[in-house]
Design a protein around this motif. Structure first.
Motif, PDB file in Angstrom:
ATOM      1  N   ARG A 183     -13.451   3.547  11.132  1.00 23.39           N
ATOM      2  CA  ARG A 183     -12.684   4.303  10.041  1.00 23.39           C
ATOM      3  C   ARG A 183     -12.279   3.952   8.975  1.00 23.39           C
ATOM      4  NH1 ARG A 183     -10.701   5.937  15.112  1.00 23.39           N
ATOM      5  NH2 ARG A 183      -8.970   4.792  15.216  1.00 23.39           N
ATOM      6  N   ALA A 184     -12.287   2.353   8.914  1.00 31.22           N
ATOM      7  CA  ALA A 184     -12.229   1.716   7.636  1.00 31.22           C
ATOM      8  C   ALA A 184     -13.390   1.423   6.641  1.00 31.22           C
ATOM      9  CB  ALA A 184     -11.303   0.551   7.650  1.00 31.22           C
ATOM     10  N   GLY A 185     -14.382   1.916   7.414  1.00 28.78           N
ATOM     11  CA  GLY A 185     -15.628   1.674   6.740  1.00 28.78           C
ATOM     12  C   GLY A 185     -16.619   0.820   7.366  1.00 28.78           C
ATOM     13  N   LEU A 186     -16.385  -0.275   8.265  1.00 19.89           N
ATOM     14  CA  LEU A 186     -17.284  -1.194   8.795  1.00 19.89           C
ATOM     15  C   LEU A 186     -18.296  -0.267   9.732  1.00 19.89           C
ATOM     16  CD1 LEU A 186     -18.229  -3.903   9.506  1.00 19.89           C
ATOM     17  CD2 LEU A 186     -16.396  -4.106  11.219  1.00 19.89           C
ATOM     18  N   SER A 187     -19.547  -0.405   9.726  1.00 15.63           N
ATOM     19  CA  SER A 187     -20.240   0.113  10.496  1.00 15.63           C
ATOM     20  C   SER A 187     -21.561  -0.854  11.058  1.00 15.63           C
ATOM     21  CB  SER A 187     -21.167   1.272   9.690  1.00 15.63           C
ATOM     22  OG  SER A 187     -22.037   0.643   8.542  1.00 15.63           O
ATOM     23  N   ARG A 188     -22.392  -0.382  11.920  1.00 14.16           N
ATOM     24  CA  ARG A 188     -23.298  -1.513  12.515  1.00 14.16           C
ATOM     25  C   ARG A 188     -24.244  -1.931  11.603  1.00 14.16           C
ATOM     26  NH1 ARG A 188     -22.465  -1.829  17.829  1.00 14.16           N
ATOM     27  NH2 ARG A 188     -21.014  -0.340  18.777  1.00 14.16           N
ATOM     28  N   ARG A 189     -24.517  -1.253  10.602  1.00 14.19           N
ATOM     29  CA  ARG A 189     -25.442  -1.631   9.348  1.00 14.19           C
ATOM     30  C   ARG A 189     -24.915  -1.973   8.069  1.00 14.19           C
ATOM     31  NH1 ARG A 189     -27.735   2.471   6.422  1.00 14.19           N
ATOM     32  NH2 ARG A 189     -26.698   4.609   6.781  1.00 14.19           N
ATOM     33  N   SER A 190     -23.530  -1.811   7.996  1.00 12.84           N
ATOM     34  CA  SER A 190     -22.872  -1.944   6.631  1.00 12.84           C
ATOM     35  C   SER A 190     -23.068  -3.401   6.073  1.00 12.84           C
ATOM     36  CB  SER A 190     -21.524  -1.584   6.860  1.00 12.84           C
ATOM     37  OG  SER A 190     -20.711  -2.355   7.765  1.00 12.84           O
ATOM     38  N   GLY A 191     -22.841  -4.462   7.271  1.00 14.03           N
ATOM     39  CA  GLY A 191     -22.919  -5.993   6.731  1.00 14.03           C
ATOM     40  C   GLY A 191     -24.267  -6.185   6.433  1.00 14.03           C
TER      41      GLY A 191
ATOM     42  N   GLU B 203     -26.676  -4.581   5.122  1.00 14.54           N
ATOM     43  CA  GLU B 203     -26.980  -3.977   3.869  1.00 14.54           C
ATOM     44  C   GLU B 203     -26.240  -4.193   2.526  1.00 14.54           C
ATOM     45  OE1 GLU B 203     -27.622   0.259   4.350  1.00 14.54           O
ATOM     46  OE2 GLU B 203     -29.199   0.102   5.770  1.00 14.54           O
ATOM     47  N   ASN B 204     -24.932  -4.231   2.805  1.00 15.39           N
ATOM     48  CA  ASN B 204     -24.006  -4.315   1.719  1.00 15.39           C
ATOM     49  C   ASN B 204     -23.233  -5.643   1.622  1.00 15.39           C
ATOM     50  OD1 ASN B 204     -25.006  -2.101   0.635  1.00 15.39           O
ATOM     51  ND2 ASN B 204     -23.570  -0.899   1.951  1.00 15.39           N
ATOM     52  N   GLY B 205     -23.417  -6.327   2.649  1.00 17.36           N
ATOM     53  CA  GLY B 205     -22.596  -7.630   2.574  1.00 17.36           C
ATOM     54  C   GLY B 205     -21.119  -7.531   3.039  1.00 17.36           C
TER      55      GLY B 205
ATOM     56  N   LEU C 116     -19.183  -5.120  16.596  1.00 20.04           N
ATOM     57  CA  LEU C 116     -19.760  -4.085  15.709  1.00 20.04           C
ATOM     58  C   LEU C 116     -20.760  -4.204  14.956  1.00 20.04           C
ATOM     59  CD1 LEU C 116     -19.047  -1.034  15.388  1.00 20.04           C
ATOM     60  CD2 LEU C 116     -17.326  -1.662  13.475  1.00 20.04           C
ATOM     61  N   ASP C 117     -20.590  -5.443  14.096  1.00 21.89           N
ATOM     62  CA  ASP C 117     -21.694  -5.906  13.253  1.00 21.89           C
ATOM     63  C   ASP C 117     -21.850  -7.408  12.906  1.00 21.89           C
ATOM     64  OD1 ASP C 117     -23.489  -6.427  11.176  1.00 21.89           O
ATOM     65  OD2 ASP C 117     -22.408  -5.030   9.911  1.00 21.89           O
ATOM     66  N   GLU C 118     -22.898  -7.827  13.776  1.00 21.37           N
ATOM     67  CA  GLU C 118     -23.065  -9.490  13.804  1.00 21.37           C
ATOM     68  C   GLU C 118     -23.205  -9.993  12.529  1.00 21.37           C
ATOM     69  OE1 GLU C 118     -25.992 -10.345  16.457  1.00 21.37           O
ATOM     70  OE2 GLU C 118     -25.036  -9.724  18.375  1.00 21.37           O
ATOM     71  N   SER C 119     -23.553  -9.377  11.509  1.00 19.35           N
ATOM     72  CA  SER C 119     -23.945  -9.832   9.967  1.00 19.35           C
ATOM     73  C   SER C 119     -22.614  -9.855   9.117  1.00 19.35           C
ATOM     74  CB  SER C 119     -24.886  -9.146   9.452  1.00 19.35           C
ATOM     75  OG  SER C 119     -24.771  -7.772   9.065  1.00 19.35           O
ATOM     76  N   VAL C 120     -21.467  -9.341   9.731  1.00 23.12           N
ATOM     77  CA  VAL C 120     -20.235  -9.242   8.769  1.00 23.12           C
ATOM     78  C   VAL C 120     -19.610 -10.506   8.698  1.00 23.12           C
ATOM     79  CG1 VAL C 120     -18.773  -8.886  10.706  1.00 23.12           C
ATOM     80  CG2 VAL C 120     -18.109  -7.814   8.293  1.00 23.12           C
ATOM     81  N   ARG C 121     -19.369 -10.845   7.396  1.00 23.15           N
ATOM     82  CA  ARG C 121     -18.908 -12.232   7.091  1.00 23.15           C
ATOM     83  C   ARG C 121     -17.311 -12.132   7.191  1.00 23.15           C
ATOM     84  NH1 ARG C 121     -19.255 -16.808   4.954  1.00 23.15           N
ATOM     85  NH2 ARG C 121     -17.787 -17.802   3.906  1.00 23.15           N
TER      86      ARG C 121
ATOM     87  N   LYS D 216     -12.118 -25.069  15.692  1.00 19.21           N
ATOM     88  CA  LYS D 216     -12.903 -24.829  16.926  1.00 19.21           C
ATOM     89  C   LYS D 216     -13.349 -23.231  16.668  1.00 19.21           C
ATOM     90  CE  LYS D 216     -10.278 -27.634  19.955  1.00 19.21           C
ATOM     91  NZ  LYS D 216      -9.034 -27.608  21.060  1.00 19.21           N
ATOM     92  N   VAL D 217     -12.725 -22.551  16.229  1.00 16.94           N
ATOM     93  CA  VAL D 217     -13.307 -21.097  16.011  1.00 16.94           C
ATOM     94  C   VAL D 217     -14.347 -20.828  15.141  1.00 16.94           C
ATOM     95  CG1 VAL D 217     -12.592 -18.692  15.590  1.00 16.94           C
ATOM     96  CG2 VAL D 217     -11.172 -19.808  16.775  1.00 16.94           C
ATOM     97  N   GLN D 218     -13.967 -21.984  13.881  1.00 16.94           N
ATOM     98  CA  GLN D 218     -14.937 -21.841  13.015  1.00 16.94           C
ATOM     99  C   GLN D 218     -16.405 -22.715  13.506  1.00 16.94           C
ATOM    100  OE1 GLN D 218     -13.795 -22.518   8.815  1.00 16.94           O
ATOM    101  NE2 GLN D 218     -15.551 -24.233   8.707  1.00 16.94           N
ATOM    102  N   GLU D 219     -16.176 -23.534  14.162  1.00 20.53           N
ATOM    103  CA  GLU D 219     -17.125 -24.458  14.679  1.00 20.53           C
ATOM    104  C   GLU D 219     -17.925 -23.273  15.642  1.00 20.53           C
ATOM    105  OE1 GLU D 219     -16.517 -27.785  17.157  1.00 20.53           O
ATOM    106  OE2 GLU D 219     -17.475 -29.041  15.471  1.00 20.53           O
ATOM    107  N   ALA D 220     -17.556 -22.615  16.187  1.00 22.10           N
ATOM    108  CA  ALA D 220     -18.260 -21.752  17.476  1.00 22.10           C
ATOM    109  C   ALA D 220     -18.911 -20.522  16.602  1.00 22.10           C
ATOM    110  CB  ALA D 220     -17.117 -21.192  18.250  1.00 22.10           C
ATOM    111  N   LEU D 221     -18.272 -19.988  15.620  1.00 20.12           N
ATOM    112  CA  LEU D 221     -18.682 -18.996  14.778  1.00 20.12           C
ATOM    113  C   LEU D 221     -19.439 -19.332  13.555  1.00 20.12           C
ATOM    114  CD1 LEU D 221     -16.010 -16.356  15.517  1.00 20.12           C
ATOM    115  CD2 LEU D 221     -18.116 -16.603  16.716  1.00 20.12           C
ATOM    116  N   HIS D 222     -19.560 -20.640  13.087  1.00 19.94           N
ATOM    117  CA  HIS D 222     -20.077 -20.985  11.821  1.00 19.94           C
ATOM    118  C   HIS D 222     -21.443 -20.264  11.408  1.00 19.94           C
ATOM    119  CE1 HIS D 222     -20.350 -23.356   8.441  1.00 19.94           C
ATOM    120  NE2 HIS D 222     -21.576 -23.674   8.713  1.00 19.94           N
TER     121      HIS D 222
END
Length: 674
Positions: free
Chosen positions: A98-106, A108-110, A133-138, A151-157
């Protein structure tokens, strides 16, 4: 276009016509959080072009909810349709969508997610939900614990995730300003390796060499603004001055000595050929230790071994004086018994007074050498001997055992009490040139480590010290006073009149201010002049009031970290934004960047809207890794000194990207980050 803001009273809609088509082209950044830091991050992001920001948060308290709604209205009035507040729990199912994040927003629009709530667990939970929801979201994630964050950053870098600790970011500036009052911004370099190394080895002795050659191992670097004469380099040429200070002169009255355009060097030869005048205003960047030592009014650290011995004896005497009345009663009783026993055995055993004193002492101490004995024909004698001497001797032994047991226990207790007070309790500090740190939480503990690294003697005032802090005090690496920093007694015991600086970094703005005012009053009362004070004041308005009414400079964690986190929302190499020579005709804004050089070893790239443009940048330092994961830093003057694998720290003048006619308007410059 319609912008929606929600508060405790419901949803507020502000419509702006004619902008629906523009929103689709803006990059969406969702900020999760409801404090001043989240609001300032939204403002920082909105100051750049090409971004649309949604603040996602709902407070349980109506008062806080109204405050967020009020700040949201201010942002809406300033930035219009580019800002939206969604008053909703970010952990609720569907809240991110509802805030705007969708499965293809990341893809296409970063789209970016900035999770900066005060709850580390909530931040991580929202980040993982966004990733589902979107694996490409930063993702930019706030974590108080830098080790967990790494540790979190290393796992998700590989999934474009950057983790930042505001405490670690802000602590560097607090520590630098404590030893150099002219330092307005500092950071560890390289950032990640330094923070992790410090957090993992807080128990270790810190031994940073005082001699700095071209390659150094200092970890804390800062910007200091002073006149040339205050650096002790008046009359020198810039290369010679840099060699003496082992630091980089960034600007002289707004002029930059070393400037690069892409891979090409364009130094200011005229400036380099001029000797520095005493009143030339300089900005110098380098190891904070060197900035501290370059001060002409550097405080003479006169702490000696004698002062520590005096401290120990003073506490021991105070502990003995505070013992229970039982000790005094036992002492009087032992003297009376000893005198009675001496008189008895002088008569009974026909001894001289000195011999009787010796015999009674040996008996009461249960030594019993056997040279004098009340036992005569003990194997055949049916009673206790003449005048019951054996019975009285046994009573003397029992009395001696009791008396010595009480004395031994009391002395042991006094020694332990003195040691505990020396480690944690309130006692007078007999040092000179120390730095008082009020508070040892997330920020304070890092400040203490930075100061220890620079060889400073630290006195810590903390009401609830953790086990590690007590261990550092036991090993003599810090002085620990367990008490309330707002208490006048605690401040008095810390001896602010002989200190170099007081750093107030508790979680309470009012406690920090009260500690500062108490220390300054005592310093003025003793005629010691002004004490350097560094305060953590998170409320920006309150900090401005303190500066105006009390003349005390303060730093806000929000103010220090919001620009960095806002930049990290798009680029993981951002290390902060700087305004040099503010409120002068030389004022300029810069972006501070730390960039890891890959095998291609390219200079800072051009922005997307200017393909092929040679970016202007100011070289500062490189960090080159050695064997075992360690490394050293070195000043650089141009790109030719950089090799693959280096971490390069440099500054980018933002006015080069400003629209025509707006180069001098710092608040309108579009941000650009490498």
């Amino acid at each position: 276009m319609r912008r929606v803001a929600s508060g405790c009273g419901g949803r507020v809609e502000l419509a702006l016509d004619g902008e629906e088509d523009d929103m689709a082209s803006e990059t969406l950044i969702i900020v999760v959080g409801g404090d001043y830091l989240a609001i300032e991050i939204c403002r920082e992001i909105l100051r750049t072009s090409g971004h649309r920001v949604v603040l996602l948060w709902e407070h349980e308290s109506d008062a806080f909810d109204r405050k967020v709604a009020r700040e949201a209205r201010n942002l809406a009035e300033e930035f219009g349709v580019l800002f939206t507040l969604h008053a909703e729990d970010p952990t609720e199912p569907g809240a991110l969508e509802r805030a705007g994040l969708s499965r293809r927003s990341g893809s296409e629009n970063g789209t970016c997610l900035v999770a900066v709530a005060n709850d580390d667990r909530l931040n991580l939970r929202v980040a993982l939900a966004a990733r589902d929801l979107d694996e490409s979201v930063r993702i930019t994630l706030r974590q108080f614990n830098p080790i967990l964050g790494h540790k979190v950053q290393e796992a998700l870098h590989q999934h474009r995730c950057t983790v930042v600790s505001p405490a670690a970011q802000a602590a560097a500036t607090y520590a630098a300003a404590a030893v150099d009052p002219d330092c307005g911004y500092a950071l560890p370099f390289p950032v990640l390796e330094t923070i992790l190394s410090r957090a993992a080895h807080r128990r270790d002795s810190i031994d940073t060499p005082s001699e700095f050659n071209e390659w150094t191992v200092s970890r804390l670097y800062g910007f200091s603004e002073r006149n040339a004469i205050d650096f002790g380099i008046a009359g020198m040429y810039i290369p010679d001055a840099e060699l003496q200070m082992k630091a980089r002169i960034v600007a002289v009255h707004g002029r930059v000595p070393y400037l690069c355009h892409g891979s090409d060097a364009h130094p200011d030869d005229a400036l380099l050929a001029e000797p520095l005048k005493p009143d030339d205003r300089l900005v110098v960047f380098g190891p904070v230790r060197r900035l501290r030592d370059s001060r002409l009014d550097a405080f003479e650290r006169a702490e000696t071994y004698i002062s520590r011995v005096a401290d120990v004896w003073s506490n021991l005497g105070r502990s003995i004086r505070r013992t229970e009345p039982l000790l005094r009663n036992v002492l009087l009783a032992s003297i009376a018994l000893y005198a009675a026993f001496v008189a008895y055995f002088t008569v009974t055993l026909h001894l001289t007074v000195p011999a009787a004193m010796y015999f009674v002492m040996a008996t009461m101490a249960t030594v019993g050498y056997g040279d004098i004995t009340p036992c005569h024909n003990c194997t055949t004698q049916p009673n206790f001997g003449p005048n019951d001497a054996l019975l009285v001797a046994m009573l003397a032994m029992i009395a001696g055992l009791t008396i010595f047991a009480v004395f031994t226990a009391t002395i042991t207790s006094s020694l332990n009490s003195a040691k505990t007070r020396l480690l944690q309790g309130l006692r007078h500090i007999y040092r000179r040139g120390h730095i008082i740190v009020c508070g040892a939480g997330n920020v304070g503990s890092l400040v203490i480590d930075y100061l220890r690294e620079m060889g400073e003697r630290v006195v810590v005032i903390e009401s609830k010290p953790d086990a590690l802090l007590i261990e550092l005090a036991r090993e003599g690496r810090i002085d620990l006073l367990t008490g309330d920093a707002a208490s006048d007694d605690a401040i008095e015991y810390a001896a602010p009149e002989r200190a170099r600086c007081l750093v107030g970094v508790t979680n309470s703005d009012t406690v920090n201010l009260e500690a500062a005012l108490g220390a300054r009053s005592r310093t003025r009362l003793r005629g010691q002049g002004e004490l350097n004070i560094v305060l953590r004041i998170d409320d920006l308005t309150f900090g401005s009031s303190i500066q105006r009414h009390f003349g005390i400079n303060s730093f806000s964690t929000t103010e220090l970290t919001a620009p960095t986190i806002a930049g990290l929302a798009r680029f993981e190499s951002t290390r902060g934004r700087l305004d040099l020579f503010p409120e002068t005709q030389y004022a300029r804004r810069f972006q501070l960047v730390e960039r890891a050089q890959d095998e291609h070893n390219m200079p800072p790239p051009s922005p997307p809207e200017r393909p092929g443009y040679n970016v202007q940048w100011i070289p500062l330092y490189i960090w080159r890794e050695e064997s075992g994961g360690t490394g050293k830093t070195r000043r650089i003057r141009d790109f030719s000194e950089v090799v693959p694998g280096d971490r390069m720290l440099f500054m980018v003048p933002l006015d080069q990207f400003a629209p025509a006619g707006q180069a001098g308007q710092m608040d309108k410059d579009p941000a650009y980050t490498i």
